[in-house]
Every structure is written in structure tokens, then in C-alpha cells.
Write an enzyme that holds these catalytic residues in place. Structure first.
Site: not given
Length: 751
Positions: A150, A155
Site C-alpha cells: 500500500e 494523509e
């Protein structure tokens, strides 16, 4: 409508995307790269040719609150921007529900390597977690998350909007590497910023507004019991792009009275661009770990004494005083907190080396009888346990405790020793002394042999994914100078033997694997796929077994059954020389000719694996009592869905029209319900049809035998999965630690 200009540098080229004209150049930032895809959100609505809407229920991952849907109130295009808007709605019966948006380019736009960047601004407010990230187009290629990999490009926590996180997840056990970037002025919610990853074979760099803040180059992927896949896996496959805003969850926490769900809750995306070079050199090697052995003192102790070597950590209401005098340690709890690790004494790092056998010991007592927990853990490697969480029952009298354990995981320079003295219904002071870790031997890794793999295969690296050149465990005898290698085109890895025009028998090239231990009288199925550039034959030999299958231009699956004449170590040989012909071979296996393998667990965990979702806590081990082995699944919490913990075996064959009898024994140290099924592998299309139906069974503290007979009504399937699910069966979430025991699993074809 926003103005669509992407001008970088002085030399311009014209490119068209979705009817819009963009001026694009190879600036210094993209000197060797070309713009291969761009999304500017200039249409009237989100293009279904480019994007998919994801739909998920609350709690699907990370204990988040929102449901994801297709509502235009949550996800829409306006004035040339993508808007993802979380919403909070009051329920009729009280409380609130939350909705948000999550979109992706899976199956529509995927990329392997390149610079992937976006210009956007994030929502602000406690409980929001916006993300711009990537996942593999085929998550089953290397295995379920985190093995698949991933890439989190951006974020930002809604209550900390000046700090950016860029992360990669990978491996099993779960590993991650994370970089942070903090703005010195302003925040990511009040203005647009550019976020990017530059992804090369073997290296990834994260950027904010053109500033590099993190580079990583030492990841891996591996299934338990298998060797690591050749680097740079898992980041050598196509990934797709995801945009979403989560509400609540384990990391950001949950919305409070200060959280507003208006305009400030929006993630606003201006554009996404992907640049790629024309070619990438994938012949890269992982940096070599330089892990030094821990140094022992004169007495052989690998641990250190003295106050500065110990640290007292406090969590979730725990508090205590610590006193260290030489090798004597006193822990006096003030409040024990809500969890056992609320008071935690650690020594870190305590390097552990693969292949070593260790003896761990200490003396301890308490002012009143109580229990503490000790373990050796991996804070940098998904918190796996090298020495498991072990209850230590203390009395008022000093006792000596000692255990031996083997380090079979990768060497870890940052392992740590823990004493957990928190919530165990006692505030009694704890006194520990003479803590020791000694190396008492080594595992002979060179003689470990090619034993049974977790999928039941006796052939190692039968899919040509491991080792240098992806040829680990294979020997090559090449008498004719043929080109022998493993292909790697669009993720297709096959053994390739390209022979020249000279004359040669099939034995001009022999690819072999030895050390295959087969017991007398057992039947094994030999399987492989093969094809060639023109019709020819290849050879295959195993002991007194020999065949010459005929190959064509179309890949065929070949299967033979072999009965072992004598217990011995055998060698599998593939004879692959054919003049002016290229032969391809893949998916080689030798498995016992039975429906289900190792159902009595006498071969330890072979053929079995435990799936544990990130919302759950569980581990799998084999216990032995009076010579009988059984599977033990230790569960800390089940997560909120039944499938979040699964003991499973893959690649089971069920034939249409045949009848099968399933039986196994199960018990638990607490009364609960578990669930089992023989089901289709739906990892690629989400079709998990249970051929056997789904069975929920109640387990108690005593072993019971559960049985079921069914007929396979569907088409023959050679990739069936047998699962015993121990998550939140019947929607019952269990946070109490307990163990489930499984033994004598059988699937028998009835005649």
C-alpha cells in the site's frame, strides 16, 4: 470553471485529456518523464470511464464510523474541483450516522512506477482522515493486505492539519515506513498544496510542494512459511489511485462537539497527474541488512543493567514509580489503568538474530500474589512476538523463571523486552532481578531442508517469484548455452528456456530441485503448466517416474499421480532443450493426493495459514499434549465482522457431482460461536460462494466433533478455500482474550 494550464518549463507540448488542452513540458522536475494521465475534474460530473465509487458499511476498516456510497451529496464535481464531503445525520431513534465518499481508478487507470501527484486541500476537524493513496490492481497477486503493499501519498489528521504523513505498508508480519512533513507556516486545510510520490524500482520518495521529505528502499513481501519474493516486490505491480475521507477510526480518533460537517469538512482536489519514464530498470537489489549481533557481558548476558537501560511507559490511565539499583528493579503501581500494558517496563533495543536459540530468565516476587506479562516484541515489525506474551504468576516468595525460545523470524536490531504490570486486578508492587538473555545454541538453517510449504507444496519457488533472478532453490544444468531465465513482463513470471539451432536432446538443459522427502506408499500429484513457441516435447523425471508431455503454443496444465516406492529424498528434473524453440514452465507443485493436507497438524502449520484483519488480534501456533498436536488460535479481539479471523487452507479441489464428508474437532476456553465453509476463492471478483453452505457452530470448553456431508453442485473448482472463521460471528464482537482449539480436520470424498 478553473483555468486549465499545466505549464512547467519553457518548452511546451500540447496534450489532450477529456477534450481539454494542456501545455506540458519536461521540466527539471520531470526531466526523464512524460505526462501519461491527468484528471482535472473539469467535467460536469465525475467520469465513470475513469473512476469507480466504492461502497462499504461502517466499521469496514480501522473501526471507522462512515459508510461509503454513491451519493452526489458526498462526492461531486463543482467548478473544476472534486469535492468529497463527509456528512453527519441524526437518526430517528437517536444518535448519528455518518456518510462520506471514496473513489478509485481500479481497472481503469493503473500505474507501475512514476511520479504520482495531486493538488488538493484537506478537511479540518477532529475525527477526519483524508487520503490520497494507492493499492494494487490485483490484491491477490502477492496475497492479502499487507503482503500486497500500500502506498499512502497523503494523509493528514483533521485535528493536526499542519502535519503530513507519507507511508508504505508491506510484508507479513505487517511493516510500515512513514515520513512526516510539518509546515512552518499555515496548514493543509486553508490552502492548496501539492503531494507526490516518486516511485522507482527499489526506491520511493515522498514530496510536499516539491520538497522531498522521505525516501525508502528496503521493503519486502512474504507469506508466512515462504521465502521473500524477489525485490522490489510488492511494489513492482500495477497500482490504482484512491481518494477518500474517513470519519473516525483508530488513528484519527472520533469527532467531538467541536467537529463541524460543513464546508470545512471537505477535501477539495484540483488535479491529479501521473508522469512516467519510457522504461525502468527492474534489475535492482535490496540493500543488505547490516545487523550486528548483540554483545554479551562476561557472564554471557545479552541484556544490560543499570537505570539508564530501562524505560517505564504509561498508557490508558496507568501510572507507577520505578526504582532501578544495578540489576534490581522495583515497580510500584499507583493506578493500574484499563489494559495490561498500561504500565510497561521495557529494554530497547534488544537485538535478536535469526537462527539463534535463546534462554530468557529472571527472578521475581510481589508484595502480594499477582500476575504480570512478559514478552519479546517487534515494535518496527507489526508488533509480532518473538517470545510470546506469557503470564507470570508472582507470589510473596522469590521465584526463578526461565524459558528457551528459537528466533525463526528475520533478524531484528530493534526488538524489545517488555514487562507489563498494568490492569491485572492488583496494585501490588513488583520486584524483578537478575534479568538475563543468553544465546545457548543455533538452529542449523542449512539443514532445514525443503520441507512442506504452508500451501502443501513440496516444491519451493514453483511460481518463480523468489531469490536472485527469481530462481531460488532451482539448479540449472545448461550444456548448450541456452538462454535460461525467468520472465517478468506485465507481472508474468515463468521459467523460460530458449534453445539455439544446434542439435541436442531434451537433457541439454535440465532444471532441477532436490531434497524432496517422500514417504513410502503415499500418493502425490505432480502438476505444472507449460507451452512452447512451436510443438515439441519436454521431459519430467522424479525417481522412477518419467514422462514426455507434448507441448503446443497454448499453455496447458499437466497432472500426474505418483506412488512413492521407497522413503527417500527425491529430485525433480525438468528436461527442456528443444532446437530453435522457447519453452515456458510455471506453477510447479508436488502435493499429497488428498482433499485436505495436514488435518492432524502433525506437520506443524504446514498447508495452513491464519488471516487476521487489522481490526482483530490473533495468532496461530501448534500445541502438543501427550504426543497429540492441535492448532491453537489465541484471540485478543475478534474485530467487528465474522471473516476478520480465519484459519484457512487454500487450493482444495472439489469435483462437480461428487459427495464430500467434512469433519473436525473444536473447542474454546470460552463458550462462543465459530463458522466454517468450503468456499470459492473470490479474491479477484468478490464471489465467495460457499459450496458447502455456511455453518455456524457453538464451541465449549470440551472438544466436540462437527460433521457435514454435501454434494458439489457447481463446476469443478481446484482453488477452493476451507475456512474456519473466528471473528465476530453472528455479529458478536468479543474483546476478551481467549483461545480456540482445532484438530483432526478431514475432507473425504465419498465413493
Amino acid at each position: 470553471m478553473k483555468i486549465n494550464k499545466a505549464i512547467c518549463g519553457l518548452t511546451l507540448a500540447v496534450m489532450t485529456f477529456g477534450g481539454n488542452i494542456f501545455a506540458v513540458s519536461c521540466s527539471s522536475k520531470h526531466a526523464e518523464e512524460e505526462l501519461v494521465w491527468m484528471e482535472d475534474f473539469n467535467g460536469k460530473s465525475l467520469s465513470k470511464k475513469d473512476w469507480n465509487f466504492e461502497t462499504h458499511e461502517p466499521g469496514w476498516v480501522n473501526n471507522e464510523l462512515q459508510s461509503y456510497g454513491t451519493s452526489s451529496e458526498n462526492t461531486y464535481v463543482k467548478d473544476g474541483y472534486l469535492i468529497i464531503q463527509p456528512l453527519k445525520t441524526e437518526k430517528k431513534g437517536g444518535g448519528f450516522s455518518f456518510t462520506s465518499g471514496r473513489i478509485n481508478t481500479q481497472g481503469k487507470h493503473t500505474f507501475t512506477y512514476g511520479r504520482i501527484e495531486a493538488r488538493l486541500k484537506v478537511p479540518k476537524g477532529k475525527g477526519f482522515l483524508p487520503a490520497f493513496w494507492m493499492m494494487p490492481d490485483d490484491e491477490s497477486f502477492y496475497g492479502q493486505w499487507p503482503k500486497c503493499g500500500e502506498i499512502d501519498i497523503m494523509e493528514v489528521l483533521g485535528n493536526q492539519t499542519d502535519t503530513l504523513y507519507g507511508t508504505i505498508h508491506y510484508g507479513e508480519p505487517h511493516n510500515q515506513q512513514q515520513g512526516t512533513y510539518k509546515l512552518t507556516d499555515g496548514n493543509f486545510a486553508d490552502s492548496f498544496h501539492e503531494f507526490a510520490v516518486e516511485w522507482e524500482p527499489g526506491e520511493m520518495s515522498f514530496y510536499c510542494d516539491g520538497i522531498k521529505y522521505k525516501t525508502v528502499n528496503d521493503w519486502f513481501t512474504c507469506r508466512p512459511g515462504f521465502e521473500e519474493v524477489t525485490f522490489p516486490a510488492p511494489f513492482d505491480q500495477p497500482f490504482y489511485i484512491i481518494l477518500n475521507v474517513a470519519v473516525g477510526g483508530d488513528w484519527p480518533g472520533y469527532p467531538d462537539a467541536s467537529t463541524e460537517f460543513g464546508e470545512d469538512a471537505q477535501m477539495v482536489v484540483d488535479w491529479i497527474k501521473v508522469y512516467q519514464k519510457k522504461t525502468y530498470n527492474e534489475d535492482v537489489e535490496k540493500p543488505v541488512d547490516s545487523i550486528a549481533e548483540a554483545k554479551a557481558d562476561k557472564s554471557g548476558n545479552l541484556l544490560r543493567t543499570g537505570k539508564s537501560e530501562w524505560e517505564l511507559l504509561k498508557f490508558q490511565g496507568g501510572n507507577a514509580d520505578l526504582n532501578v539499583d544495578g540489576d534490581k528493579i522495583d515497580i510500584t503501581p499507583i493506578s493500574d489503568g484499563s489494559v495490561p500494558y498500561a504500565i510497561q517496563l521495557i529494554q530497547s533495543p534488544t537485538p535478536l538474530t535469526k537462527g539463534n536459540i535463546y534462554r530468557y530468565s529472571f527472578d521475581a516476587f510481589a508484595d502480594d500474589a499477582r500476575t504480570i506479562i512478559t514478552a519479546f516484541t517487534a515494535p518496527d515489525h507489526g508488533w509480532i512476538r518473538y517470545f510470546p506474551d506469557t503470564d507470570v504468576k508472582l507470589t510473596k516468595e522469590p521465584q526463578h523463571f526461565t524459558w528457551d525460545f528459537r528466533m525463526t523470524e528475520k533478524s531484528d536490531p530493534t526488538a524489545r523486552l517488555e514487562f507489563n504490570c498494568g490492569n491485572k486486578n492488583s496494585l501490588s508492587p513488583v520486584h524483578i532481578s537478575n534479568v538475563r538473555l543468553e544465546k545457548i545454541g543455533e538452529i542449523d538453517l542449512s539443514k532445514a531442508g525443503l520441507n512442506l510449504l504452508p500451501d502443501g507444496n513440496l516444491i519451493h519457488n514453483g511460481q518463480f517469484q523468489e531469490g536472485k533472478g527469481r530462481l531460488a532453490n532451482w539448479k540449472i544444468e545448461n550444456k548448450i548455452g541456452a538462454d535460461v531465465k525467468v520472465t517478468n513482463t506485465n507481472g508474468i513470471r515463468e521459467l523460460m528456456v530458449a534453445s539455439g539451432k544446434g542439435k541436442s536432446g531434451l537433457d541439454g538443459v535440465i532444471v532441477s530441485q532436490d531434497g524432496i522427502l517422500l514417504p513410502k506408499g503415499k500418493q502425490y500429484t505432480i502438476r505444472f503448466d507449460a507451452y512452447a513457441t512451436k510443438k515439441c516435447n519436454m521431459g519430467i523425471r522424479l525417481g522412477d517416474f518419467s514422462e514426455s508431455p507434448a507441448l503446443s503454443k497454448k499453455s496447458q496444465s499437466f497432472e500426474y499421480v505418483y506412488t512413492v516406492p521407497e522413503t527417500s529424498e527425491y529430485t525433480l528434473e525438468l528436461l527442456l532443450a528443444n532446437p530453435a524453440t522457447t519453452v515456458y514452465v510455471d506453477n510447479i507443485s508436488i502435493k499429497e493426493n488428498t482433499c485436505l493436507l495436514n488435518g492432524d497438524f502433525n506437520s506443524s502449520m504446514a498447508a495452513w495459514e491464519l488471516y487476521s484483519h487489522q481490526n482483530a488480534e490473533s495468532k496461530f501456533e501448534i500445541a502438543e499434549t501427550n504426543g497429540n498436536k492441535e492448532a491453537v488460535i489465541s484471540i485478543g479481539k475478534t474485530g467487528n465482522m465474522d471473516w476478520m479471523i480465519q484459519l484457512k487452507q487454500n487450493a482444495i479441489t472439489l469435483e462437480k457431482g461428487k459427495t464430500y464428508h467434512v469433519s473436525f474437532k473444536a473447542k474454546s476456553d470460552m463458550n462462543r460461536t465459530i463458522m466454517w465453509a468450503l468456499q470459492r476463492d473470490g479474491s479477484k471478483d468478490d464471489n465467495w460462494i460457499p459450496y458447502s453452505d455456511t455453518h455456524r457452530i457453538d464451541v465449549t470448553k470440551d472438544y466436540q466433533t462437527f460433521e457435514h456431508t454435501f454434494t458439489m453442485e457447481s463446476a469443478t473448482d481446484k482453488a477452493v478455500i476451507f475456512t474456519i472463521s473466528m471473528g465476530a460471528v453472528n455479529n458478536v464482537t468479543i474483546d476478551q482474550s481467549h483461545k480456540v482449539f482445532i484438530d483432526d480436520v478431514n475432507i473425504i470424498e465419498e465413493k
